[in-house]
Design a protein around this motif. Structure first.
Motif, short mmCIF file in Angstrom:
data_model
loop_
_atom_site.label_atom_id
_atom_site.label_comp_id
_atom_site.label_asym_id
_atom_site.label_seq_id
_atom_site.Cartn_x
_atom_site.Cartn_y
_atom_site.Cartn_z
N UNK A 148 0.83 -1.21 0.00
CA UNK A 148 0.00 0.00 0.00
C UNK A 148 0.86 1.26 0.00
N UNK A 149 0.57 2.16 -0.93
CA UNK A 149 1.26 3.43 -1.00
C UNK A 149 2.58 3.41 -1.74
N UNK A 150 2.98 2.24 -2.23
CA UNK A 150 4.27 2.09 -2.92
C UNK A 150 4.04 1.88 -4.41
N UNK A 151 4.71 2.66 -5.22
CA UNK A 151 4.66 2.49 -6.68
C UNK A 151 6.09 2.39 -7.20
N UNK A 152 6.29 1.45 -8.11
CA UNK A 152 7.63 1.20 -8.65
C UNK A 152 7.66 1.47 -10.16
N UNK A 153 8.85 1.71 -10.63
CA UNK A 153 9.08 1.86 -12.05
C UNK A 153 10.52 1.43 -12.35
N UNK A 154 10.67 0.59 -13.35
CA UNK A 154 11.99 0.09 -13.74
C UNK A 154 12.74 -0.48 -12.54
N UNK A 155 12.00 -1.31 -11.77
CA UNK A 155 12.57 -2.07 -10.66
C UNK A 155 13.10 -1.17 -9.53
N UNK A 156 12.52 0.01 -9.37
CA UNK A 156 12.87 0.90 -8.26
C UNK A 156 11.59 1.55 -7.72
N UNK A 157 11.61 1.88 -6.43
CA UNK A 157 10.49 2.57 -5.81
C UNK A 157 10.56 4.05 -6.21
N UNK A 158 9.51 4.53 -6.87
CA UNK A 158 9.50 5.93 -7.33
C UNK A 158 8.46 6.78 -6.61
N UNK A 159 7.47 6.15 -5.97
CA UNK A 159 6.42 6.88 -5.27
C UNK A 159 6.17 6.21 -3.92
N UNK A 160 6.13 7.01 -2.87
CA UNK A 160 5.76 6.53 -1.54
C UNK A 160 4.74 7.48 -0.96
N UNK A 161 3.50 7.00 -0.79
CA UNK A 161 2.42 7.83 -0.25
C UNK A 161 1.80 7.14 0.95
N UNK A 162 1.94 7.77 2.10
CA UNK A 162 1.36 7.23 3.33
C UNK A 162 0.63 8.35 4.08
N UNK A 163 -0.34 9.02 3.43
CA UNK A 163 -1.04 10.14 4.09
C UNK A 163 -2.06 9.64 5.10
N UNK A 164 -2.08 10.27 6.28
CA UNK A 164 -3.09 9.96 7.28
C UNK A 164 -3.00 8.55 7.82
#
Length: 655
Positions: A57-73
């Motif tokens: 949850x809240x993790x998005x990857x691109x080209x085998x790396x974590x590019x987005x981390x969203x943990x609001x609230x």
């Protein structure tokens, strides 16, 4: 011996190279687990048995790396440990807003050179804004609001040459506001800080709310000269009397007193005259001029989002309702009581418990001024409450009007606001509807956003979208040329149980060209040039904008959109393209878990409906089917669609 030496040499090379090895997904995973173990609160529902963190949850990857981390609230507390971000070097978006994280910003955040969006508002971070932050030169959006940052604002902010959003409100920053360049900046807020001094020219284009609660001065706030508005005698050539306040002579004072007495006498005479005139015409209705004055005051003094909501903010008054008074038609009261056509005409099985005389005696209040006219809430003596719309700009003949309004009155669906009766005369055309007690979706979405507000949860919003879609689908089923023509959130009315009803259907064909070209700004399909000729596919476009408004909490006329020069669909699409989709959703929706997939699906449906070309838009029947499937898939067995009050002031922000 040589073999051993060779092995030792390779081992030494490996050990030397380890500190300089390039992070990979396994290193990203370790960093996320370090974060998870350090910040307490609600457990992050991550399946740690999976080696690949991209499904967390809240993790998005691109080209085998974590590019987005969203943990609001997520109720995260404690300090972020050092070493987390030294591995997450490919982050483009980091959102930890609306938690309770403390301490200083972690220094290894400087390793995230690709970071474009940093959302840390609504935490308890403290200390000065660190210099290492200014090395993140690709930042586009930075929000550090609602924390405990101290110290002066650094000129290092000028390093952010791509920055479009800078929010620093509700901290304890002190000192002057530096004269930053930031040529691309579109959103700015430093309110509720300890800043002082004059506002630099670069920031004078922002509104007063960007600087409220500070000791700053200059445009758009008060001048910095501290002048109190006293009358000062101009400097004399010899300098005598310079800067002294001008004193009034005894004669001047006597003249003022005498003038005041005469003025009071005149006012008293005028009031007596008006009272006698009012007494002599006690039985008459409020004339049309007073109604028009009421409308002018509403349109001129109320925000547009209120003026079209039907929220009931207007003044109440009795003797005769404003709606009935409008029927007088420039004071020609004889029209009202004459026989024949000058009566209320009811539709079908509509209850005929009142007549024109009852409406005349009703008390009323102005609900709002909309696209086709002004709406009133009328409370009749027997307790019946109805909504009355006084149409404007009706240019068609009486015969054509009656023919078209009969078609509108014949529309019968549970998700339409039924038209119960109408009145037609040469001067006035009035429509009588059922009164919807909860007002409009627009008022509910964009009204009070303060603490204690009752939020609209996912079940309510998706239910409203489904009900509105069903109402519009019914309209479209009446024939290929039948359309609504004016779909917007102020025309979606709600009952006490949050059941949605579509109003104002069929009225676009009754009125003339719009007096103001932007009266449905933001909802109108790009191909529509004449608001009286709106196709069903244009209705679909307007409905798509409505869906996006439901999900984002932003009206199509939102100031943020106007500043960026885009409409709501294009704004949403730009965010989706940047792969920070969750940032588009209203914060009130992010409070609810396990509905992310359904929210994204409904968002995509809104985008599909608001496609630029009509042929690319789905039909309303297809739209209704897709929303129905979404609602069914997200509905828990023990669901409670009733909203609960929010006491968290952090949710006031629409960012």
């Amino acid at each position: 011996m040589e073999t051993k030496s060779l092995l030792l040499f390779h081992l030494l090379l490996l050990l030397i190279s380890l500190p300089y090895s390039k992070p990979d997904l396994s290193a990203d995973r370790s960093a996320l687990l370090s974060l998870r173990s350090a910040v307490h609160g609600r457990t992050l529902l991550w399946n740690v048995s999976l080696l690949n963190p991209c499904s967390w949850t809240g993790v998005i990857c691109e080209q085998n790396r974590v590019t987005v981390l969203r943990l609001p609230g997520f109720a995260l507390t404690g300090e972020i440990p050092s070493g987390v971000f030294s591995n997450l070097t490919e982050l483009r978006t980091l959102s930890l807003r609306l938690n309770a994280l403390t301490g200083n910003l972690p220094q290894d955040l400087a390793n995230c050179k690709s970071l474009r969006n940093l959302y840390l508002q609504g935490n308890l971070f403290s200390g000065e804004i660190p210099d290492f932050l200014f090395s993140l030169k690709d930042l586009v959006r930075l929000n550090l609001g609602e924390n405990n940052f101290t110290g002066e604002m650094s000129s290092g902010f000028d390093n952010f040459t791509r920055l479009r959003t800078l929010f620093l409100e509700d901290n304890s920053l002190s000192g002057p506001l530096p004269d930053l360049k930031l040529e691309k900046l579109k959103q700015f807020n430093v309110s509720n800080n300890l800043l002082n001094g004059s506002i630099p020219d670069r920031f004078k284009g922002f509104g007063p709310s960007s600087f409220g609660g500070t000791s700053l001065c200059g445009k758009p706030l008060a001048n910095c000269d501290g002048s109190s508005g006293s009358i000062v005698v101009p400097s004399k050539p010899n300098g005598v009397g310079e800067g002294k306040k001008k004193k009034l002579s005894g004669g001047a004072i006597a003249g003022i007193v005498i003038g005041s007495i005469v003025g009071l006498l005149l006012i008293a005479l005028i009031l007596m005259f008006l009272c006698r005139k009012n007494s002599s015409s006690k039985s008459r209705s409020i004339d049309i001029a007073s109604i028009k004055q009421q409308e002018m005051e509403i349109q001129g003094e109320k925000p547009i989002v209120e003026a079209e909501t039907g929220g009931g903010y207007g003044n109440g008054y009795s003797v005769a309702s404003a709606a009935a008074a409008a029927m007088v038609g420039n004071g020609k009261g004889g029209d009202l009581n004459s026989g024949g056509a000058k009566k209320l005409v009811f539709f079908g099985k509509a209850s005929r418990v009142f007549d024109l005389e009852d409406l005349l005696r009703a008390s009323a209040e102005v609900l709002g001024k909309g696209t086709f006219g002004t709406a009133y809430k009328a409370v009749l003596e027997m307790g019946t409450v109805v909504a009355v719309k006084r149409l404007k700009d009706v240019t068609i003949s009486e015969g054509e009007f009656r023919e078209k309004i009969e078609i509108v009155g014949a529309m019968d669906h549970e998700n339409l606001v039924p038209l119960r009766a109408y009145y037609y005369s040469r001067d006035e055309k009035l429509l009588v509807y059922d009164y919807m007690s909860m007002g409009s979706l627009s008022a509910l979405l964009h009204g009070n956003r303060g603490a204690g507000r009752t939020p609209l949860n996912w079940e309510i919003r998706s239910g409203i979208a489904l009900a509105a879609a069903r109402g519009i689908e019914y309209l479209h089923s009446q024939g290929p040329n039948v359309s609504h023509g004016n779909i917007k959130s102020s025309n979606i009315l709600l009952t006490h149980s949050y059941d949605a009803r579509v109003s104002d259907f069929g009225l676009a064909h009754l009125v003339g060209p719009p007096s103001t070209p932007n009266r449905v700004a933001g909802y109108r399909a790009p191909e529509v040039t004449d608001p009286r000729k709106v196709s069903q596919k244009a209705d679909v476009y307007s409905f798509g904008v409505l869906v996006l408004e439901l999900l984002t909490g932003k009206a199509p006329t939102h100031a943020l959109l106007n500043e960026e020069g885009v409409d709501l669909p294009r704004w949403v699409q730009s965010i989706v393209r940047e792969e920070w989709t969750s940032e588009v959703f209203d914060l009130e929706l992010l409070r609810y878990q396990n509905i992310e997939e359904e929210m994204v699906q409904l968002l995509q449906l809104g985008i599909d409906c608001a496609a630029q070309y009509p042929d690319n838009r789905p039909s309303m029947s297809e739209v209704t089917r897709r929303i129905d499937e979404l609602c069914r898939s997200s509905l828990p067995e023990d669901h409670n669609p009733r909203p609960e009050p929010i006491n968290d002031a952090d949710d006031n922000s629409s960012r």
